[in-house]
Design a protein around this motif. Structure first.
Motif, short mmCIF file in Angstrom:
data_model
loop_
_atom_site.label_atom_id
_atom_site.label_comp_id
_atom_site.label_asym_id
_atom_site.label_seq_id
_atom_site.Cartn_x
_atom_site.Cartn_y
_atom_site.Cartn_z
N ILE A 168 -10.89 38.46 -11.30
CA ILE A 168 -9.95 39.52 -11.68
C ILE A 168 -10.55 40.88 -11.34
N VAL A 169 -11.85 41.04 -11.59
CA VAL A 169 -12.53 42.28 -11.19
C VAL A 169 -12.46 42.45 -9.68
N LYS A 170 -12.69 41.39 -8.95
CA LYS A 170 -12.68 41.44 -7.48
C LYS A 170 -11.30 41.80 -6.94
N TYR A 171 -10.26 41.27 -7.55
CA TYR A 171 -8.90 41.52 -7.08
C TYR A 171 -8.35 42.86 -7.54
N GLU A 172 -8.58 43.21 -8.81
CA GLU A 172 -7.85 44.32 -9.43
C GLU A 172 -8.58 45.66 -9.37
N LEU A 173 -9.92 45.66 -9.49
CA LEU A 173 -10.64 46.93 -9.51
C LEU A 173 -10.44 47.75 -8.23
N PRO A 174 -10.43 47.13 -7.03
CA PRO A 174 -10.16 47.94 -5.84
C PRO A 174 -8.81 48.65 -5.90
N ILE A 175 -7.79 47.97 -6.43
CA ILE A 175 -6.46 48.57 -6.52
C ILE A 175 -6.48 49.76 -7.48
N VAL A 176 -7.21 49.60 -8.61
CA VAL A 176 -7.29 50.70 -9.58
C VAL A 176 -8.00 51.90 -8.96
N ILE A 177 -9.11 51.67 -8.25
CA ILE A 177 -9.85 52.77 -7.62
C ILE A 177 -9.00 53.47 -6.57
N GLU A 178 -8.29 52.69 -5.75
CA GLU A 178 -7.42 53.28 -4.74
C GLU A 178 -6.33 54.13 -5.38
N SER A 179 -5.79 53.67 -6.50
CA SER A 179 -4.72 54.41 -7.17
C SER A 179 -5.23 55.73 -7.73
N PHE A 180 -6.42 55.73 -8.31
CA PHE A 180 -6.97 56.94 -8.90
C PHE A 180 -7.45 57.94 -7.83
N MET A 181 -8.05 57.42 -6.76
CA MET A 181 -8.67 58.30 -5.77
C MET A 181 -7.76 58.59 -4.59
N GLY A 182 -6.69 57.83 -4.46
CA GLY A 182 -5.77 58.04 -3.35
C GLY A 182 -6.37 57.74 -2.00
N VAL A 183 -7.32 56.80 -1.95
CA VAL A 183 -7.98 56.45 -0.69
C VAL A 183 -7.35 55.19 -0.13
N SER A 184 -7.47 55.01 1.16
CA SER A 184 -6.95 53.82 1.81
C SER A 184 -7.99 52.71 1.77
#
Length: 509
Positions: A168-184
């Protein structure tokens, strides 16, 4: 999966059974602080066990009368619900997509009923055998092989739970970071493998090195609340997401450039946008159907927590504890069914092995889903040390039971377990494989095989020709059929996928 249950005291005294030849014997444990992790390892220093010899119940009958547990019926239901509920709920929609609605409901009911029957056997065996520790029942029934079988099964189940949490960390944390930082996607700090390693080293390892993790048991309540919130969001999103799924043209064009493939190939390997994809199926049979029973088994395993909860139950009796199990299993059955049904009806054939990750196809920065992700990530990250604790205790007890506590040994075992779990998460392609393998092996042992084998061996007052013993024997054989059949089909699917090109892999890859 599956949280440890804190104990109020450790005077073990099974309920009296006047018809039992063993009714005058019971086992007591040395008084110690409230540190009883899942897996039944009673500990006074966080790592060791101390057993006192059996006594005659008539000499200390007051202990059964005045040294009862203090957990009410309602609190016990809540605790057992926490033990049942775990990351397995995220894989149920995928199981429904590969079995169909009708077949899934039949399998879900069957696994729930079998699990309840297994709890019945376990409680009755605990009374007859005079032990409220899973491994001790194994030792009383079959000596060291029985104890090893119970310990290894619990260890595998907990490693599977740890792996599913880190997935769950592997799948979800990247999405959360991308949402907060607006990075691709593509930056190293949005790579799931790197993030799992960072979270393990920075958060999980320091917490896991503590000798006493009892206070982290309170995260079980947080985990259950997160899953209830998750269920509510799944139901709401069913009525917000259109079907067929909207096509994100820019995302498709970018993916085509990266993969250098055709649009038709992309649609067959990624997302099905056709009207047919919106038609629910009631019976489905494909190469992924074999994962359904193991996923369901994994979701219902709570058996290592049953006996500690039974000991803690106020005014305990086998009938009362069975009532606790009935209510808890019914509540979890309803939650599982609703989560699977609405998740499946939302995405149909496009659902992935981890349901929450499937929403990223539609919502990249939805606030509600972002809150769900953060809540679930917090809960599972804090739960990993709790799940690791009984594994380390079991390993330490098996290898160094007579030795005093050593920080060096404590640290080495902890690091070894975390390294092995991280390797699983990084190199195993999908969470579906973890659910499938652990569900087919350890879960089948804990639900079917061990409780029935212990019952047949320890309950002496019933002959092998009695209805109860015949039922337990049939249950034992059923467990071997489920375990061997599921493992064989899963291994065949792995071999098939390994020999196929990436284009022919199932949607879980």
């Amino acid at each position: 999966m599956k949280q440890p249950t804190e104990m109020s005291h450790l005077n073990i005294s099974p309920e009296e059974d006047n018809s039992s030849s063993n009714s005058n014997e019971y086992t007591t444990y040395q008084d110690c602080p409230r540190k009883v992790p899942l897996g039944g390892q009673f500990s006074d220093d966080g790592e060791s066990q101390n057993f006192l010899p059996e006594h005659n119940l008539g000499k200390k009958k007051y202990e059964t009368e005045y040294h009862q547990g203090n957990a009410s019926f309602g609190m016990s239901v809540f605790n057992l619900g926490n033990a049942i509920m775990g990351s397995g709920i995220l894989g149920l929609s995928y199981a429904m997509a590969n079995t169909g609605i009708a077949l899934f409901v039949i399998l879900l009911m069957a696994v729930a009923i079998f699990s309840l029957y297994s709890v019945h056997l376990l409680l009755k065996t605990a009374n007859e055998g005079g032990a409220l520790v899973y491994e001790q029942l194994g030792y009383k029934a079959f000596g060291m092989p029985g104890k090893l079988a119970a310990s290894i099964s619990i260890t595998m189940q907990n490693i599977g739970a740890m792996s599913s949490y880190l997935y769950i960390v592997k799948y979800e944390l990247p999405i959360v970071i991308e949402s907060f930082m607006g990075v691709s996607t593509g930056a190293w700090y949005t790579n799931g493998d790197y993030l799992v390693l960072m979270v393990t080293v920075v958060i999980i390892l320091p917490l896991s090195l503590l000798r006493n993790l009892g206070y982290l048991g309170y995260t079980s309540g947080l985990s259950l609340l997160c899953m209830v919130f998750f269920l509510i969001v799944v139901i709401i999103k069913k009525f917000q997401i259109p079907c067929p799924l909207p096509v994100d043209v820019s995302a498709l064009n970018e993916t085509i450039k990266v993969l250098n493939t055709t649009l038709s190939q992309l649609n067959t390997t990624a997302v099905d946008y056709s009207e047919d994809a919106c038609t629910p199926k009631y019976f489905v049979f494909n190469s992924q159907t074999v994962y359904a029973v193991p996923i369901l088994s994994f979701a219902f395993v709570c058996h290592p927590a049953i006996l500690p909860m039974y000991e803690e139950l106020k005014d305990r009796s086998r009938k009362k504890m069975q009532g606790v199990a009935n209510v808890s299993f019914l509540a979890m059955f309803i939650m599982y069914l609703l989560a699977a049904l609405f998740g499946y009806l939302t995405f149909n054939v496009n659902v992935e092995p981890e349901l929450l990750h499937t929403y990223s196809k539609i919502y990249k920065a939805d606030v509600v889903l972002l809150i769900v992700r953060l809540a679930v990530l917090t809960a599972v990250t804090l739960t990993v040390p709790v799940v690791l604790f009984p594994i380390r205790t079991s390993v330490n007890h098996l290898l160094c039971a007579s030795k005093e506590f050593s920080w060096i040994r404590h640290t080495i075992i902890t690091v070894f377990l975390l390294v092995g779990t991280n390797a699983l998460v990084i190199f195993v392609p999908t969470i579906r494989d973890i659910f499938g393998f652990i569900g087919a092996s350890a879960a089948a042992m804990l639900i079917f095989i061990l409780p029935s084998a212990f019952y047949i061996k320890l309950v002496k007052k019933e002959s092998m020709k009695s209805v109860q013993k015949i039922g337990a024997t049939a249950f034992l054989l059923c467990g071997f059929v489920v375990m061997i059949g599921s493992m064989s089909l899963i291994i065949l699917d792995w071999i098939h996928n390994a020999s196929s090109s990436p284009d022919t892999h199932g949607k879980g890859h």
